[in-house]
Design an enzyme around this catalytic site. Structure first.
Site, PDB file in Angstrom:
ATOM      1  N   SER A 163       0.834  -1.180   0.000  1.00  0.00           N
ATOM      2  CA  SER A 163       0.000   0.000   0.000  1.00  0.00           C
ATOM      3  C   SER A 163       0.883   1.249   0.000  1.00  0.00           C
ATOM      4  O   SER A 163       1.768   1.358  -0.837  1.00  0.00           O
ATOM      5  CB  SER A 163      -0.945  -0.055   1.202  1.00  0.00           C
ATOM      6  OG  SER A 163      -2.122   0.638   0.905  1.00  0.00           O
ATOM      7  N   ASP A 415      -8.774  -5.599  -5.620  1.00  0.00           N
ATOM      8  CA  ASP A 415      -8.361  -4.479  -4.765  1.00  0.00           C
ATOM      9  C   ASP A 415      -8.638  -3.143  -5.443  1.00  0.00           C
ATOM     10  O   ASP A 415      -8.092  -2.867  -6.510  1.00  0.00           O
ATOM     11  CB  ASP A 415      -6.859  -4.603  -4.468  1.00  0.00           C
ATOM     12  CG  ASP A 415      -6.345  -3.483  -3.585  1.00  0.00           C
ATOM     13  OD1 ASP A 415      -7.166  -2.823  -2.913  1.00  0.00           O
ATOM     14  OD2 ASP A 415      -5.115  -3.272  -3.548  1.00  0.00           O
ATOM     15  N   HIS A 440      -6.403  -6.548  -1.190  1.00  0.00           N
ATOM     16  CA  HIS A 440      -5.305  -5.636  -0.883  1.00  0.00           C
ATOM     17  C   HIS A 440      -4.079  -6.409  -0.378  1.00  0.00           C
ATOM     18  O   HIS A 440      -4.133  -7.072   0.647  1.00  0.00           O
ATOM     19  CB  HIS A 440      -5.786  -4.632   0.169  1.00  0.00           C
ATOM     20  CG  HIS A 440      -4.995  -3.362   0.204  1.00  0.00           C
ATOM     21  ND1 HIS A 440      -4.598  -2.703  -0.928  1.00  0.00           N
ATOM     22  CD2 HIS A 440      -4.533  -2.625   1.239  1.00  0.00           C
ATOM     23  CE1 HIS A 440      -3.928  -1.612  -0.585  1.00  0.00           C
ATOM     24  NE2 HIS A 440      -3.875  -1.539   0.726  1.00  0.00           N
TER      25      HIS A 440
END
Length: 477
Positions: A163, A415, A440
């Site tokens: 991320s 995601d 994710h």
């Protein structure tokens, strides 16, 4: 919607890694040492010589002491022990690669607070919370380890992150190629800036997840907004909504109803992000394939307002109360306490400006244009600062990154953050891996018997690239 956009920019709610509780996760007794390094508060100016203690964690059980590789986790917006205990992939591959694991905490998060309790007091103290300063911390830390750890002088270092941490891993390799030989950037939306990608793609991916989740599901959510609008127009309706959703704080105004809608939107987004193939405890404890579970309550979009919203409550209750322990639902809580929301709001108000929008046609949300001016005013009200929307493009190159090398970008097809990710190869050594059944950064989680084949293959490929980088680095010494 602004609060939603600010909190969505909280990658970690969206940067954080789901907690793997199975094989390959860090065992309950800490298998790492906690260390601290004195870092400059400002790496780029010479007027102030202030320092702070950056926390980092080291696990060298499997390290081959004669210049064996170092896997370096580029910490993101939260407590580093949480990322360490929840990045099972690194623990799983440490032995195979004879690697030392290092988890570096990002400044202004966890214990790495440049001004202690004063760190968030005003924009003057927050001024050093930038990705550039964080990368400089990482570079200084790697150099420190190489000069002080016996046998590490020529250890090849690979940056790994998920991320926002994945963005940092990629940017670390781009900005400091002499410090790291390669990077694995998982679910890293490095292109969710400026006009590099359409602002609506993120929410259309969320919607597609719910379309796949079950017939009538995304339509039910789309219809729920009007149902809330109707009911919130009267005091009795607000009371009914408060009681139906078991809210800890009752709704009193139409503005409160807007907060309810933002909270629900954030819940659907979070469910899409953590749509994992097994029980997990990321933002909340959840069953396997939670979007499908939630969609079981949302099969009939044609129901009356009240019946529809009772079903919506059942759906969000699965997210917030899967353990059955919550006596009421708190609209101020959507994610784990391990994430540093305050710090991330400041970053979203300065350089992490990621345009997002909805149109209610290609997605299941109420239409909301991207409005930079509104964001700017809100940021000025909160922090006394104004965002700089094009700075990230200037400093990291936007899509013009083909001169760089040795970065693997992995993204999950489920995601929403893949909207701003690199999903096609740029060159032979800037490689994209797409995991169709992945949410994710599923690939950074521990191995699990229920893992889909696509993520098993992705991890194998990631290890293959890392071995190539390590081998090439060996030959250069």
């Amino acid at each position: 919607m602004l609060r939603l956009l600010l909190s969505l920019l909280l990658l970690g709610a969206p940067g954080a890694l789901p907690a793997p509780t199975r094989r390959g996760a860090a065992p309950p007794t800490a298998p790492y040492l906690t260390r601290y390094l004195t870092q400059q508060i400002d790496h780029f100016g010479f007027d102030e010589n202030l320092t702070f203690q950056q926390r980092y964690l080291v696990a060298d059980q499997h390290w081959k002491k004669d210049n064996g590789p170092i896997l370096f986790y580029t910490g993101n917006e939260g407590d580093i022990t949480w990322f360490c205990n929840n990045t099972g992939f690194m623990w799983d591959v440490a032995e195979e690669l004879n690697a030392m694991l290092v988890f570096a905490e990002h400044r202004y998060y966890g214990e790495s607070l440049p001004f202690g309790n004063e760190s968030f007091s005003d924009s003057r103290h927050l001024n050093y919370l930038t990705s550039e300063q964080a990368l400089a911390d990482f570079a200084v830390l790697v150099e420190y380890l190489k000069t002080t750890v016996a046998g590490a002088r020529y250890s090849p270092v690979i940056a790994i992150g998920g991320s926002y941490g994945g963005m940092l891993a990629a940017w670390f390799r781009m900005k400091y190629p002499h410090v790291v030989v390669g990077a694995l950037a998982a679910s890293a939306p490095i292109w969710q800036f400026g006009d590099l990608v359409p602002c609506g793609t993120y929410f259309s991916i969320v919607t597609n997840d719910f379309k796949k989740g079950g017939t009538g599901c995304s339509e039910s959510i789309w219809n729920s907004w009007n149902a809330i609008n109707h009911l919130s127009s009267t005091d009795a309706g607000l009371q009914w909504l408060s009681s139906t959703f078991h809210l800890c704080s009752p709704l009193k105004t139409v503005q409160d109803a807007v907060t309810l809608k933002n909270w629900l939107s954030e819940t659907w987004v979070n469910l899409a992000m953590v749509n994992y193939p097994y029980k997990a405890d990321f933002l909340q404890p959840l069953p396997a394939w939670p979007v499908q579970e939630v969609c079981k309550f949302l099969k009939d979009p044609s129901l009356s307002d009240k019946l529809l919203l009772q079903n919506v409550f059942q759906a969000v209750n699965l997210y917030y109360n899967y353990s059955g322990k919550a006596s009421c639902l708190d609209m101020s809580e959507t994610a784990t306490k391990n994430l540093g929301q305050l710090g991330w709001y400041y970053q979203a108000c300065t350089e992490m400006v990621m345009p997002m929008c909805t149109d209610g046609v290609n997605d299941m949300f109420e239409p909301q244009k991207w409005d930079f001016d509104v964001l700017s005013e809100e940021c000025y009200r909160l922090w006394g600062v104004r965002p700089r929307p094009s700075w990230i493009l200037s400093v990291y190159g936007g899509k013009n990154i083909s001169s760089h090398s040795n970065i693997v970008f992995s993204n999950g097809g489920l995601d929403p953050w893949s909207a701003g990710g690199v999903t096609q190869n740029i060159t032979d050594s800037l490689v994209a891996i797409v995991i169709p059944d992945g949410a994710h950064h599923l690939d950074l989680r521990s191995r699990n018997p229920l893992d889909p084949k696509s993520v098993q293959q992705a991890r194998a490929l990631e290890v293959c690239y890392m071995k190539q980088w390590i081998e090439k680095a060996r030959h250069s010494h």
